[in-house]
Design an enzyme around this catalytic site. Structure first.
Site, short mmCIF file in Angstrom:
data_model
loop_
_atom_site.label_atom_id
_atom_site.label_comp_id
_atom_site.label_asym_id
_atom_site.label_seq_id
_atom_site.Cartn_x
_atom_site.Cartn_y
_atom_site.Cartn_z
N LYS A 4 0.84 -1.20 0.00
CA LYS A 4 0.00 0.00 0.00
C LYS A 4 0.88 1.25 0.00
CE LYS A 4 -3.55 2.30 2.69
NZ LYS A 4 -4.55 2.25 3.74
N GLU A 36 10.37 -4.69 4.73
CA GLU A 36 10.49 -6.10 4.32
C GLU A 36 10.14 -6.26 2.84
OE1 GLU A 36 8.82 -4.91 6.88
OE2 GLU A 36 8.76 -6.30 8.58
N GLY A 38 -4.91 -1.77 4.89
CA GLY A 38 -4.10 -2.89 4.43
C GLY A 38 -4.75 -4.24 4.69
N ARG A 39 -5.21 -4.44 5.92
CA ARG A 39 -5.77 -5.76 6.28
C ARG A 39 -7.15 -5.97 5.70
NH1 ARG A 39 -4.84 -2.39 10.31
NH2 ARG A 39 -6.52 -1.64 11.64
N GLU A 73 -4.94 -6.66 14.76
CA GLU A 73 -4.43 -5.33 14.39
C GLU A 73 -5.56 -4.30 14.46
OE1 GLU A 73 -0.95 -4.86 11.56
OE2 GLU A 73 -2.49 -3.91 10.35
N HIS A 119 -5.71 -32.94 17.64
CA HIS A 119 -4.54 -33.70 18.10
C HIS A 119 -3.42 -32.77 18.52
CE1 HIS A 119 -6.42 -37.40 16.71
NE2 HIS A 119 -6.91 -36.63 15.76
N LYS A 175 9.07 -0.80 14.36
CA LYS A 175 9.66 -0.46 13.05
C LYS A 175 10.74 0.58 13.23
CE LYS A 175 5.58 -1.12 10.08
NZ LYS A 175 4.62 -0.42 9.24
#
Ligand SMILES: O=P(O)(O)OC[C@H]1O[C@](O)(CO)[C@@H](O)[C@@H]1O
Length: 808
Positions: free
Chosen positions: A452, A458, A512-513, A599, A630, A755
């Site tokens: 965005k 990263e 973003g999410r 978030e 399990h 950050k």
């Protein structure tokens, strides 16, 4: 003494928005009109002095035998405009003052007393009544027996259980013992006890005296005094309406009190009421939600709907669809619903209908993905670009990964994908680069850089790494054929070296999410599966958008789910939620929802910046069933209580049946889907175990208390349409929670600090590597760790001279 609360500040949710001109419309319901309710303000009175007489603090030790000799004498020293308050009333007011102070603190000319917190801390422990008004009302009756205001407050503050206790702790009443004993018994003990939550006697604090004093108005040159503190608040009249916390409302308190009713029930019994269960099953578009295994009754639901009303949930939803800037801290609209709105709908942002812009990009995606898929857009060496690596992180990764994983086994999607591959590179860990490029040929690979902001460290490093991978193999000119971008920042895209004509835009009103339905998800998914499949996905999401907007709350899936989450987190005290899809195709659903939910709602302050006295947000985790069974189900069955979302599908994407087997493989899976919720709800009693002749020493180990809440969502199938629906249900559910808690679900300031600290470390590593600079400016432990890390390079072993790429 003066009337309390003459000019109280209002603690209501702020004026609801007036009906907006900006009305979203969908094809099927072109007249979504909404008339926002206004007001709903709860007026909290402001007034005189605190209930406890001035002994300078809350007595935490044993109940004093003799009251302090100056008990209640503060009453005589009060200004005539002041009035006594019970601790619970004072705490409410101080909380309001705190909110006011936070607003004032933005004004540099206002000096806020550091000691204010002490006042709050002082009053809060005394604030245990669920219904202070009721306590005040009842105790007020003692006035006709000559009991003063101060004495009334002192009585309230000690939470008396016996009349003797009252006389022992409010000694000024002793003289009137014979006259007061009976009324005290009748009036106080029954009514006061009734109006307070259960407090175990060992944890009861006896607070015979305090001295919180408030002048009759906080609006003008108010002064607030504590036993040892005097604060001067600058004159300012502020409407507190907009910053009210939901926990200060009656609806919230009512739910708090209702927990006791629920604690007297067990799901075993609740489940035997068929009418109740029936009322807790909701169908929409072939989907079925069953929330009968929630620790809730119809009364709980009514109270939750009341809470939703007080939280202005409907108005908030409307505001979102109207494009109001509900993401206040970033001053942005929140319009992911526009990303999947039908082409002819109208959804406005700042007066402009954004749907045509959305469809312009979708058309561009359609066109481009077709060209790549039919080889009219080829790589620099003329080969078909059959593989795609999508680089992005967080919201630019998790949503598309979830959808891709879910589609990967859908027969229609498989056919459309053919032999194409779609991979996702998210982590800056070079191992992730290695995994992504292994087995791929740059000549046949298209890289989509999704960011965005186009600044995320990263993503940008990964993008530079793959640019290197491509240009090393094919020459720098290949980048324009092999790299495209999705971003809101087209200037940076161009700077990076990607042709702006190969950039796919989205907008700052897409978080973003919440961006999977924008080019963030639609471009890579369309490249892999073709546009018709992603369009179907968008239609699914849109069907839920319309349902969320218009269905009554009682039948509204996201609203029901969101309110139940609030109930579990904030009232029953279950902060965690397990997302358990009985579908391997949904294996990336929980990781995606983790981000969207945590978030969005992991916030410590209200939307107006007021610190929350309760914890918002929930901890999400999950795995597909039956794998999870399990793994961590032991804890869910016999350890902690974790409300579970069971998600099942009627028709398997990949049916399997072996001749001779009792059931199909999908039936086998679904047997667990149906069994687990009941196991959690009913548990197993020692009596049942004894009947089964379980050895006595194992009975405690095999006993399941049960009463563990869950809900089940059954989807008819898992194609692109249903996947879109599932996504939108959870997105909106999270918004419902955030609206109810009163937080901003659409910003994410919490990720910033890490950050910026990382950039300090990055700088240090660079200086140390290149100039041998010693580590400086970090705390002791970080310095030691950094030195340990840098040891590897101290003998020149790790020297960086030439570009390195993974060698897998
Ligand atoms: O799409 P971008 O700008 O690269 O951001 C990636 C992600 O980083 C976050 O800001 C969190 O750090 C997410 O909200 C976002 O989805």
């Amino acid at each position: 003494m003066a009337e309390k609360g003459g000019k109280g500040f209002s603690l209501g949710k702020g004026s609801g928005k007036s009906a907006s001109q900006k009305t979203p419309s969908f094809k099927d319901d072109a007249n979504f009109k909404f008339s926002a309710k206004s007001g709903g303000k709860l007026e909290t009175p402001v007034g005189g002095k605190g209930g406890k007489a001035a002994n300078g603090g809350i007595a935490k030790g044993p109940v004093p035998k003799e009251p302090a000799k100056y008990e209640l004498s503060i009453e005589k020293e009060l200004p005539t405009t002041a009035q006594c308050l019970m601790d619970c009333e004072a705490a409410n007011i101080l909380q309001g003052v705190q909110e006011q102070m936070i607003i004032l603190s933005r004004d540099p000319t206002v000096k806020l007393p550091v000691s204010f917190d002490r006042g709050i801390q002082y009053a809060k422990p005394g604030s245990r009544y669920t219904n202070p008004q009721r306590v005040r009302q009842v105790l007020q009756r003692l006035k006709k027996y000559g009991v003063s205001d101060g004495e009334i407050c002192a009585i309230a503050n000690i939470y008396p259980e016996t009349v003797d206790e009252v006389f022992a702790l409010v000694s000024s009443l002793k003289a009137n013992r014979s006259k007061l004993a009976e009324p005290l018994k009748d009036i106080i003990l029954s009514a006061v006890v009734e109006a307070k939550p259960v407090v175990s006697s060992s944890s009861r604090l006896h607070c015979p005296a305090s001295g919180i004093v408030l002048s009759s108005s906080l609006n003008v040159n108010s002064s607030v005094m504590f036993p040892d503190v005097k604060l001067e608040l600058k004159a300012r009249s502020i409407d507190m309406g907009s910053s009210t916390l939901i926990c200060h409302t009656e609806a919230w308190q009512d739910l708090k009190a209702h927990v006791e009713d629920i604690n007297r029930t067990h799901l075993r019994h609740l489940m035997s009421d068929n009418e109740r269960c029936k009322s807790m099953m909701v169908e929409f578009d072939g989907m079925m939600l069953d929330y009968s295994r929630q620790r809730a009754t119809d009364e709980t639901m009514d109270k939750l709907f009341k809470l939703a009303e007080v939280a202005h949930l409907k108005e908030n939803i409307t505001s979102m669809y109207n494009g109001d800037h509900i993401n206040k801290t970033e001053n942005r609209s929140v319009l992911h619903v526009a990303l999947r709105a039908p082409r002819d709908s109208v959804i406005r942002c700042d007066g402009k209908n954004v749907v045509p812009d959305v469809w312009k990009v979708l058309d561009q995606i359609h066109d481009f993905s077709e060209k790549v898929r039919n080889s009219s857009w080829v790589g620099v060496t003329g080969k078909t670009l059959k593989d795609v690596i999508s680089i992005g992180i967080g919201g630019s990764y998790l949503g598309p990964l979830f959808v891709h994983t879910a589609l990967q086994t859908d027969p229609e999607a498989i056919e459309c994908a053919g032999s194409r591959q779609l991979r996702f590179l998210a982590n800056v860990d070079p191992v992730d680069v290695a995994r992504n490029i292994t087995g791929l040929n740059p000549e046949t690979t298209l890289v989509v850089v999704v960011s965005k902001t186009f600044t995320t460290a990263e993503t940008m490093l990964n993008a530079r790494t793959l640019r290197e991978w491509i240009s090393t193999a094919l020459g720098p000119a290949a980048v324009s054929k092999h790299m495209v971008a999705v971003s809101t920042n087209l200037t940076l895209v161009e700077k990076f070296g990607i042709d702006p004509n190969n950039a796919f835009a989205f907008w700052d009103w897409v978080g973003g999410r919440y961006s999977v339905c924008s080019a963030v998800g639609m471009l890579p998914l369309s490249l892999q599966y073709g546009f018709p499949v992603v369009e179907k996905f968008l239609r699914g999401a849109s069907s839920i958008d319309q349902h969320f907007y218009s269905a009554p709350f009682q039948k509204n899936l996201p609203v029901l789910l969101g309110l139940l989450s609030v109930w579990n987190v904030s009232f029953l005290g279950y902060p965690t939620r397990a997302i358990l899809p009985y579908s391997q195709a949904l294996e990336k659903f929980a990781p995606h929802i983790q981000q969207v939910s945590m978030e969005s709602n992991g916030k410590g302050v209200s939307i107006d910046g007021v610190p929350l006295p309760f914890e918002a947000g929930e901890v999400d985790f999950g795995e597909p069933g039956t794998n999870g069974q399990h793994s961590f189900y032991q804890l869910i069955h016999q350890g902690r209580v974790i409300p579970c979302d069971f998600i099942g599908v009627v028709k398997s994407q990949q049916p399997v049946w072996l001749k001779g087997e009792l059931v199909t493989n999908h039936d086998e899976l679904m047997s667990n889907f149906f069994a687990q919720p009941d196991a959690l709800a009913y548990g197993k009693t020692p009596e049942e175990l004894q009947k089964e002749n379980v050895p006595q020493h194992l009975v405690p180990h095999k006993t399941f208390i049960g009463n563990r809440p869950s809900l089940s969502l059954l989807l008819p199938s898992l194609n692109a349409y249903n996947i879109g629906q599932l996504l939108a249900i959870y997105e909106h559910r999270i918004a419902v929670e955030g609206f109810t808690w009163g937080v901003n679900s659409f910003d994410q300031w919490g990720v910033e600090l890490g950050k910026s600290l990382a950039s300090q470390v990055r700088k240090q590593l660079h200086e140390s590597h290149t100039k041998g600079e010693p580590v400086k400016g970090f705390n002791f432990s970080t310095t030691i760790m950094l030195n340990k890390y840098l040891e590897e390079f101290s003998d020149g072993k790790g020297e960086l001279t030439t570009t390195m790429l993974p060698r897998m």
